[in-house]
Design a protein around this motif. Structure first.
Motif, mmCIF file in Angstrom:
data_model
loop_
_atom_site.group_PDB
_atom_site.id
_atom_site.type_symbol
_atom_site.label_atom_id
_atom_site.label_comp_id
_atom_site.label_asym_id
_atom_site.label_seq_id
_atom_site.Cartn_x
_atom_site.Cartn_y
_atom_site.Cartn_z
ATOM 1 N N PRO A 1 -1.497 -0.735 -17.987
ATOM 2 C CA PRO A 1 -1.662 -2.195 -17.881
ATOM 3 C C PRO A 1 -2.612 -2.736 -18.938
ATOM 4 O O PRO A 1 -3.368 -1.985 -19.562
ATOM 5 C CB PRO A 1 -2.264 -2.341 -16.478
ATOM 6 N N THR A 2 -2.571 -4.049 -19.133
ATOM 7 C CA THR A 2 -3.581 -4.727 -19.945
ATOM 8 C C THR A 2 -4.661 -5.230 -18.990
ATOM 9 O O THR A 2 -4.402 -6.037 -18.106
ATOM 10 C CB THR A 2 -2.970 -5.894 -20.738
ATOM 11 N N VAL A 3 -5.885 -4.733 -19.204
ATOM 12 C CA VAL A 3 -6.931 -4.901 -18.200
ATOM 13 C C VAL A 3 -8.244 -5.318 -18.851
ATOM 14 O O VAL A 3 -8.549 -4.928 -19.976
ATOM 15 C CB VAL A 3 -7.141 -3.557 -17.442
ATOM 16 N N LYS A 4 -9.009 -6.126 -18.113
ATOM 17 C CA LYS A 4 -10.395 -6.405 -18.480
ATOM 18 C C LYS A 4 -11.303 -5.468 -17.678
ATOM 19 O O LYS A 4 -11.254 -5.457 -16.442
ATOM 20 C CB LYS A 4 -10.766 -7.842 -18.143
ATOM 21 N N GLY A 5 -12.141 -4.703 -18.358
ATOM 22 C CA GLY A 5 -13.107 -3.872 -17.664
ATOM 23 C C GLY A 5 -12.503 -2.639 -17.015
ATOM 24 O O GLY A 5 -11.313 -2.360 -17.136
ATOM 25 N N PHE A 6 -13.362 -1.895 -16.303
ATOM 26 C CA PHE A 6 -12.934 -0.643 -15.670
ATOM 27 C C PHE A 6 -12.602 -0.901 -14.204
ATOM 28 O O PHE A 6 -12.885 -1.977 -13.656
ATOM 29 C CB PHE A 6 -14.036 0.421 -15.789
ATOM 30 N N HIS A 7 -12.016 0.104 -13.588
ATOM 31 C CA HIS A 7 -11.671 0.027 -12.167
ATOM 32 C C HIS A 7 -11.798 1.419 -11.580
ATOM 33 O O HIS A 7 -11.203 2.363 -12.084
ATOM 34 C CB HIS A 7 -10.239 -0.501 -11.998
ATOM 35 N N GLU A 8 -12.569 1.547 -10.524
ATOM 36 C CA GLU A 8 -12.731 2.843 -9.874
ATOM 37 C C GLU A 8 -11.917 2.813 -8.599
ATOM 38 O O GLU A 8 -12.221 2.067 -7.673
ATOM 39 C CB GLU A 8 -14.219 3.112 -9.601
ATOM 40 N N GLY A 9 -10.819 3.614 -8.544
ATOM 41 C CA GLY A 9 -9.806 3.580 -7.505
ATOM 42 C C GLY A 9 -10.332 3.708 -6.097
ATOM 43 O O GLY A 9 -11.530 3.699 -5.886
ATOM 44 N N PRO A 10 -9.445 3.827 -5.110
ATOM 45 C CA PRO A 10 -7.985 3.918 -5.246
ATOM 46 C C PRO A 10 -7.321 2.540 -5.261
ATOM 47 O O PRO A 10 -7.990 1.521 -5.112
ATOM 48 C CB PRO A 10 -7.592 4.680 -3.983
ATOM 49 N N ILE A 11 -6.000 2.553 -5.458
ATOM 50 C CA ILE A 11 -5.252 1.312 -5.485
ATOM 51 C C ILE A 11 -4.096 1.398 -4.495
ATOM 52 O O ILE A 11 -3.661 2.489 -4.126
ATOM 53 C CB ILE A 11 -4.702 1.007 -6.895
ATOM 54 N N ARG A 12 -3.627 0.253 -4.086
ATOM 55 C CA ARG A 12 -2.505 0.197 -3.143
ATOM 56 C C ARG A 12 -1.339 -0.550 -3.762
ATOM 57 O O ARG A 12 -1.520 -1.435 -4.583
ATOM 58 C CB ARG A 12 -2.918 -0.499 -1.850
ATOM 59 N N VAL A 13 -0.143 -0.191 -3.300
ATOM 60 C CA VAL A 13 1.077 -0.871 -3.723
ATOM 61 C C VAL A 13 1.466 -1.890 -2.653
ATOM 62 O O VAL A 13 1.452 -1.583 -1.458
ATOM 63 C CB VAL A 13 2.214 0.145 -3.945
ATOM 64 N N PHE A 14 1.807 -3.084 -3.129
ATOM 65 C CA PHE A 14 2.215 -4.161 -2.238
ATOM 66 C C PHE A 14 3.697 -4.489 -2.457
ATOM 67 O O PHE A 14 4.165 -4.546 -3.594
ATOM 68 C CB PHE A 14 1.394 -5.428 -2.506
ATOM 69 N N VAL A 15 4.408 -4.696 -1.358
ATOM 70 C CA VAL A 15 5.802 -5.128 -1.410
ATOM 71 C C VAL A 15 5.927 -6.371 -0.555
ATOM 72 O O VAL A 15 5.547 -6.362 0.627
ATOM 73 C CB VAL A 15 6.755 -4.031 -0.893
ATOM 74 N N ASN A 16 6.424 -7.433 -1.159
ATOM 75 C CA ASN A 16 6.511 -8.721 -0.455
ATOM 76 C C ASN A 16 5.161 -9.159 0.099
ATOM 77 O O ASN A 16 5.072 -9.751 1.180
ATOM 78 C CB ASN A 16 7.527 -8.655 0.687
#
Ligand SMILES: [Ca+2]
Ligand SMILES: [Ca+2]
Length: 212
Positions: A128-143
């Motif tokens: 992705p094109t991102v500003k700054g860092f991200h320390e996980g985790p991440i979730r997937v969203f549907v609808n």
């Protein structure tokens, strides 16, 4: 049981509003639909990103100890009886951090590459094109609903260390401070648990990168 209630609610909604259920299409089940990374071992995986998206594909991620690992994310969308939902629009699928938002350059969301295929499957392949860092985790969203499956254990590092959308001397100053004061995840740009000269390379190559 919850899936059954959701389907029942959906059918009642269609009935009350005069909407043919089959015209709306199958409804994704957030319990049966699953997102996984190609890497099957323990996480987290860490991906180098940049504001202009030149950080690398998800397949170029590393483990926390610096070992190459494929973080390509595959999502399979199933309905309440476990049948795949083909041609589900990518615009209604996205990633965001579970607790704190990832700051993307040009969108509030990180969408997959395409609609789901005949097997109900789609993927995130490009970084992705991102500003700054991200320390996980991440979730997937549907609808707009987060999947029930475990979070994708993926963190992001970025030579845009201060998160203002451009890599410049301000980020170098933060990196230098972290280099001398001890470990900070944000400056471990070649992820391996230590900050040293190997982390200077992605910082230098990212200089000038900015959100378009
Ligand atoms: Ca910056
Ligand atoms: Ca490092």
């Amino acid at each position: 049981m919850r899936s059954f209630k959701m389907v029942l609610f959906f059918l009642m909604y269609c009935l009350l509003h005069g909407i043919p259920a089959q015209a709306v299409g199958p409804v994704p089940d957030p319990f049966l639909s699953v997102a996984t990374m190609a890497h099957q071992g323990p996480g987290p995986l860490i991906l180098l990103t940049t504001p202009d998206g030149t950080g690398g594909d998800l397949s170029t991620a590393l483990t926390a100890s610096g070992i190459p690992a494929d973080a390509t994310i595959t999502l399979v969308i199933l309905d309440s009886v476990g049948m795949p939902i083909p041609n589900f629009p990518w615009q209604d699928i996205w990633i965001q951090k579970s607790t704190n938002p990832i700051t993307f350059c040009n969108s509030n969301y990180w969408h997959p590459e395409s609609h789901t295929d005949i097997n109900g499957m789609t993927r995130w392949i490009l970084g992705p094109t991102v500003k700054g860092f991200h320390e996980g985790p991440i979730r997937v969203f549907v609808n707009g609903e987060a999947l029930f499956s475990p979070s994708v254990d993926l963190s992001l590092v970025n030579p845009d260390i201060n998160g203002d959308g451009v890599v410049n001397l301000s980020d170098v100053a933060l990196f230098a401070a972290d280099l001398h004061s001890g470990y900070q995840f944000r400056s471990d740009l070649h992820p391996d648990g230590v900050i040293n000269l190997s982390d200077v390379i992605p910082l230098a190559s990212g200089m000038g990168s900015r959100c378009n």
